[in-house]
Design an enzyme around this catalytic site. Sequence first.
Site, PDB file in Angstrom:
ATOM      1  N   ASP A 199       0.840  -1.203   0.000  1.00  0.00           N
ATOM      2  CA  ASP A 199       0.000   0.000   0.000  1.00  0.00           C
ATOM      3  C   ASP A 199       0.877   1.256   0.000  1.00  0.00           C
ATOM      4  OD1 ASP A 199      -2.318   1.483   0.045  1.00  0.00           O
ATOM      5  OD2 ASP A 199      -2.670   1.234   2.189  1.00  0.00           O
ATOM      6  N   ARG A 202      -0.572   9.276  -9.769  1.00  0.00           N
ATOM      7  CA  ARG A 202      -0.597   8.042  -8.977  1.00  0.00           C
ATOM      8  C   ARG A 202       0.116   6.880  -9.670  1.00  0.00           C
ATOM      9  NH1 ARG A 202      -3.907   7.148  -5.080  1.00  0.00           N
ATOM     10  NH2 ARG A 202      -4.200   5.025  -5.788  1.00  0.00           N
ATOM     11  N   HIS A 216       2.804   3.367  -8.795  1.00  0.00           N
ATOM     12  CA  HIS A 216       2.699   1.937  -9.129  1.00  0.00           C
ATOM     13  C   HIS A 216       3.962   1.490  -9.859  1.00  0.00           C
ATOM     14  CE1 HIS A 216      -1.302   2.030  -7.658  1.00  0.00           C
ATOM     15  NE2 HIS A 216      -1.837   2.679  -8.677  1.00  0.00           N
ATOM     16  N   ARG A 260     -11.464   1.909  -9.112  1.00  0.00           N
ATOM     17  CA  ARG A 260     -10.541   3.025  -9.398  1.00  0.00           C
ATOM     18  C   ARG A 260     -10.784   3.560 -10.807  1.00  0.00           C
ATOM     19  NH1 ARG A 260      -5.006   2.271  -6.121  1.00  0.00           N
ATOM     20  NH2 ARG A 260      -6.027   1.601  -4.207  1.00  0.00           N
ATOM     21  N   LEU A 303      11.524 -20.511  -4.758  1.00  0.00           N
ATOM     22  CA  LEU A 303      10.589 -19.538  -4.163  1.00  0.00           C
ATOM     23  C   LEU A 303       9.298 -19.532  -4.960  1.00  0.00           C
ATOM     24  CD1 LEU A 303       9.915 -16.997  -2.386  1.00  0.00           C
ATOM     25  CD2 LEU A 303      11.094 -15.628  -4.114  1.00  0.00           C
ATOM     26  N   ARG A 317       1.983  -5.119   6.043  1.00  0.00           N
ATOM     27  CA  ARG A 317       1.254  -4.066   5.336  1.00  0.00           C
ATOM     28  C   ARG A 317       2.087  -2.795   5.370  1.00  0.00           C
ATOM     29  NH1 ARG A 317      -4.912  -2.844   4.339  1.00  0.00           N
ATOM     30  NH2 ARG A 317      -4.590  -0.927   3.190  1.00  0.00           N
TER      31      ARG A 317
HETATM   32  C1  FPP Z   1      -1.863   0.120  -3.350  1.00  0.00           C
HETATM   33  O1  FPP Z   1      -1.403   1.441  -3.345  1.00  0.00           O
HETATM   34  C2  FPP Z   1      -1.315  -0.600  -4.474  1.00  0.00           C
HETATM   35  C3  FPP Z   1      -2.032  -1.219  -5.454  1.00  0.00           C
HETATM   36  C4  FPP Z   1      -3.508  -1.213  -5.490  1.00  0.00           C
HETATM   37  C5  FPP Z   1      -1.386  -1.900  -6.578  1.00  0.00           C
HETATM   38  C6  FPP Z   1      -0.138  -2.637  -6.261  1.00  0.00           C
HETATM   39  C7  FPP Z   1       0.590  -2.836  -7.514  1.00  0.00           C
HETATM   40  C8  FPP Z   1       1.927  -2.768  -7.680  1.00  0.00           C
HETATM   41  C9  FPP Z   1       2.887  -2.580  -6.604  1.00  0.00           C
HETATM   42  C10 FPP Z   1       2.503  -2.893  -9.043  1.00  0.00           C
HETATM   43  C11 FPP Z   1       2.211  -4.198  -9.747  1.00  0.00           C
HETATM   44  C12 FPP Z   1       2.618  -5.380  -8.954  1.00  0.00           C
HETATM   45  C13 FPP Z   1       3.206  -6.485  -9.446  1.00  0.00           C
HETATM   46  C14 FPP Z   1       3.388  -7.622  -8.546  1.00  0.00           C
HETATM   47  C15 FPP Z   1       3.692  -6.598 -10.821  1.00  0.00           C
HETATM   48  P1  FPP Z   1      -2.482   2.615  -3.452  1.00  0.00           P
HETATM   49  O2  FPP Z   1      -2.575   3.007  -4.881  1.00  0.00           O
HETATM   50  O3  FPP Z   1      -3.758   2.201  -2.818  1.00  0.00           O
HETATM   51  O4  FPP Z   1      -1.773   3.737  -2.610  1.00  0.00           O
HETATM   52  P2  FPP Z   1      -2.493   4.898  -1.763  1.00  0.00           P
HETATM   53  O5  FPP Z   1      -3.237   4.195  -0.636  1.00  0.00           O
HETATM   54  O6  FPP Z   1      -1.355   5.722  -1.268  1.00  0.00           O
HETATM   55  O7  FPP Z   1      -3.408   5.622  -2.687  1.00  0.00           O
END
Ligand code: FPP
Length: 261
Positions: free
Chosen positions: A36, A49, A53, A87, A147, A204
């Site tokens: 997160d 945003r 990612h 989203r 793994l 988390r």
């Molecule tokens: C939460 O942060 C993150 C996600 C919903 C997506 C997680 C994806 C990645 C890390 C990239 C792809 C992963 C792989 C394994 C290839 P948020 O956007 O909710 O952050 P915020 O709470 O600060 O808005």
Amino acid sequence: MAEKLKQASSRGSGNADRQPAAAGLPLPRHIAIIMDGNGRWAVSRGKGRTAGHRAGIESVKAVLRAALDLGLPELTLYAFSTENWKRPRTEVSFLMRLLRSYLAAQRAKMIRDGVRLGVLGDVAGLPAPVRQELDRTLEATAGGRRLLVNLALNYGSREEIARAARLAAADVAAGRLAPDAITAEELERRLYTAGHPDPDLVIRTAGEMRMSNFLLWQSSYAEFWVTPVLWPDFRREHLEEALADFGRRQRRFGGLPDSDE
Ligand code: FPP
């Protein structure tokens, strides 16, 4: 202590008996991570945003490297939840493209490193190009023995448990299962995680103290570790911090400490 380690590992294949070289503490057999804070990371830098990612991919790579070096057997990453469809469409499309390009770019390295990919979730609900890339990677990495990396994709615990109940109900309707034979074990066999050890440790990032519909059944006795570090800043040292903390926890699984028995 040795008795407690045995207790912690008694539900699975016994990998928890292995000791990390440096700390001499028990290792979790399965770590699950709620990644997160990508959005906050980006916004705090004046970026969109999606930049968060993209940066989060570097953390995924760093954690996989560390997991391999430390000898962790299984990692589950919450990459896309059943709720994430809410989203903006542009963000969802970006995440799907990112996932595809990650798999395509990392496949050869995963094979070299002995990483096996797994998927938890309703894969049929993902866009076809993502499914194709997943299928290729699942097949290509099937021989990986060091793994197991599960991506939770289009995953939600409540739907997973409801699906397990539907599967059990179908078996009852077909006369393959008696209603009073629907035990916790029978439902577990119908979860996406059937055959996997439960996570011993759930990490988390970004400070929130909630489970967000992630592995609710499987985490019944997991240790929870929350860090304020945002996912794109998460590196090996943070994982090691979590492992050191995990190693000091006293796990009782509803029982009593050995000294009170
Ligand atoms: C939460 O942060 C993150 C996600 C919903 C997506 C997680 C994806 C990645 C890390 C990239 C792809 C992963 C792989 C394994 C290839 P948020 O956007 O909710 O952050 P915020 O709470 O600060 O808005």
